[in-house]
Design an enzyme around this catalytic site. Structure first.
Site, PDB file in Angstrom:
ATOM      1  N   TYR A   1     -62.068 -11.905 -56.242  1.00 17.70           N
ATOM      2  CA  TYR A   1     -62.956 -12.470 -57.268  1.00 17.70           C
ATOM      3  C   TYR A   1     -64.419 -12.083 -57.003  1.00 17.70           C
ATOM      4  O   TYR A   1     -65.147 -11.706 -57.929  1.00 17.70           O
ATOM      5  CB  TYR A   1     -62.778 -13.988 -57.250  1.00 17.70           C
ATOM      6  CG  TYR A   1     -63.524 -14.770 -58.296  1.00 17.70           C
ATOM      7  CD1 TYR A   1     -63.021 -14.903 -59.594  1.00 17.70           C
ATOM      8  CD2 TYR A   1     -64.716 -15.440 -57.987  1.00 17.70           C
ATOM      9  CE1 TYR A   1     -63.690 -15.662 -60.547  1.00 17.70           C
ATOM     10  CE2 TYR A   1     -65.383 -16.197 -58.927  1.00 17.70           C
ATOM     11  CZ  TYR A   1     -64.865 -16.299 -60.210  1.00 17.70           C
ATOM     12  OH  TYR A   1     -65.534 -17.057 -61.152  1.00 17.70           O
TER      13      TYR A   1
ATOM     14  N   LYS B   1     -66.760  -9.980 -59.493  1.00 12.93           N
ATOM     15  CA  LYS B   1     -67.991 -10.561 -60.033  1.00 12.93           C
ATOM     16  C   LYS B   1     -69.226  -9.736 -59.626  1.00 12.93           C
ATOM     17  O   LYS B   1     -70.200  -9.658 -60.388  1.00 12.93           O
ATOM     18  CB  LYS B   1     -68.135 -12.023 -59.592  1.00 12.93           C
ATOM     19  CG  LYS B   1     -67.095 -12.959 -60.221  1.00 12.93           C
ATOM     20  CD  LYS B   1     -67.042 -12.841 -61.724  1.00 12.93           C
ATOM     21  CE  LYS B   1     -66.396 -14.030 -62.417  1.00 12.93           C
ATOM     22  NZ  LYS B   1     -66.260 -13.819 -63.863  1.00 12.93           N
TER      23      LYS B   1
END
Ligand SMILES: NC(=O)c1ccc[n+]([C@@H]2O[C@H](COP(=O)([O-])OP(=O)(O)OC[C@H]3O[C@@H](n4cnc5c(N)ncnc54)[C@H](O)[C@@H]3O)[C@@H](O)[C@H]2O)c1
Length: 252
Positions: free
Chosen positions: A154, A158
């Site tokens: 993640y 991001k």
């Protein structure tokens, strides 16, 4: 008059959480909104909330990782509302695990939804925005881009979205298209609740503990992020591009 009046927006993952709050906020400003969700019915509550407040919205079922479905969603929006001015790439998932336990599937799923999904939607939307010589794209990064235990996939996605945002700002700026990102911190949604469940920590307790570490001494609500996205999607922000705005109560 709001600069969102008469504009047409697509918000992905808008059936709940930050996406739903954003769709509702853009509609309150006068935009017509396509609520994109994995399944059309997931978007119904948001559409109902917008219509109940006197706004215009439609729900579209579309997996953001599927290029054909993404093209169809953009075409459907333009057929229905005549143009496309604002794209908010918000759909997201988590597959948290420490690196040594992270599966290839956990990695691929997170990259596909956040990075590939934002790429496919931006590519489909920009054709219309370039023709119009007008557009606003807002991507959804996270404070996790700066590193977060259990989120190698993640945080990489991001952080990748920040580079993606800055690159699109360079490529699309000459066509009067602004591209920015928001990077939320701890926002109370189903996603943060799921993280608490994985950690085996009571969600309310985790919010209290997180708030103590946040300079503004509270966790965020979806509307806190929606307000910043609405600003970046508006003409008040027409000289802002390639930026990442942290919406995290002052926490890095
Ligand atoms: N909640 C937070 O604290 C937080 C912090 C930083 C960033 N974010 C980011 O904000 C965004 C929204 O998060 P949220 O907390 O509202 O999450 P959420 O889980 O409440 O909502 C995400 C939505 O995305 C949809 N979605 C997932 N995969 C999809 C796909 N393949 N195609 C279409 N739709 C899909 C889901 O159905 C869901 O409705 C995400 O990108 C997330 O990573 C959230």
């Amino acid at each position: 008059m709001s600069s969102l009046q008469g504009k047409v927006a697509v918000v992905t993952g808008a059936g709940q959480g930050i996406g739903a709050a954003t769709a509702i906020r853009l509609a309150a400003g006068g935009a017509k909104v396509a609520v994109v969700e994995l399944k059309e019915e997931f978007g119904h509550n948001t559409v109902q909330a917008i219509r109940a407040a006197g706004g215009e919205a439609i729900a579209i079922g579309c997996n953001v990782t599927n290029g054909t479905e993404v093209e169809q969603a953009v075409t459907h929006t333009i057929e229905r509302f005549g143009r496309l001015d604002i794209l908010v790439n918000n759909a997201g998932v988590i597959r948290d695990n420490l690196l040594f336990k992270m599966s290839e599937d956990d990695w691929d799923t997170v990259m596909d939804v956040h990075l590939k999904g934002s790429f496919l939607f931006s590519r489909a939307a920009q054709k219309h925005m370039v023709r119009q010589r007008y557009g606003k794209i807002v991507n959804t990064s996270s404070t996790s881009a700066l590193g977060n235990r259990g989120q190698a996939n993640y945080s990489a996605a991001k952080a990748g979205l920040q580079g993606f945002t800055k690159t699109l700002a360079i490529e699309l700026g000459p066509f009067n298209i602004n591209v920015n990102a928001v990077a939320p911190g701890f926002i109370v949604t189903a996603m943060t609740k799921e993280t608490s469940e994985r950690m085996g920590v009571d969600f309310e307790e985790r919010q209290r503990a997180a708030a103590e570490q946040i300079p503004l001494r509270r966790v965020g609500q979806p509307e806190d992020v929606a307000n910043v996205i609405a600003f970046l999607a508006s003409d008040e922000a027409s000289y802002v591009s390639g930026q990442v705005i942290y919406v995290s109560g002052g926490r890095r």
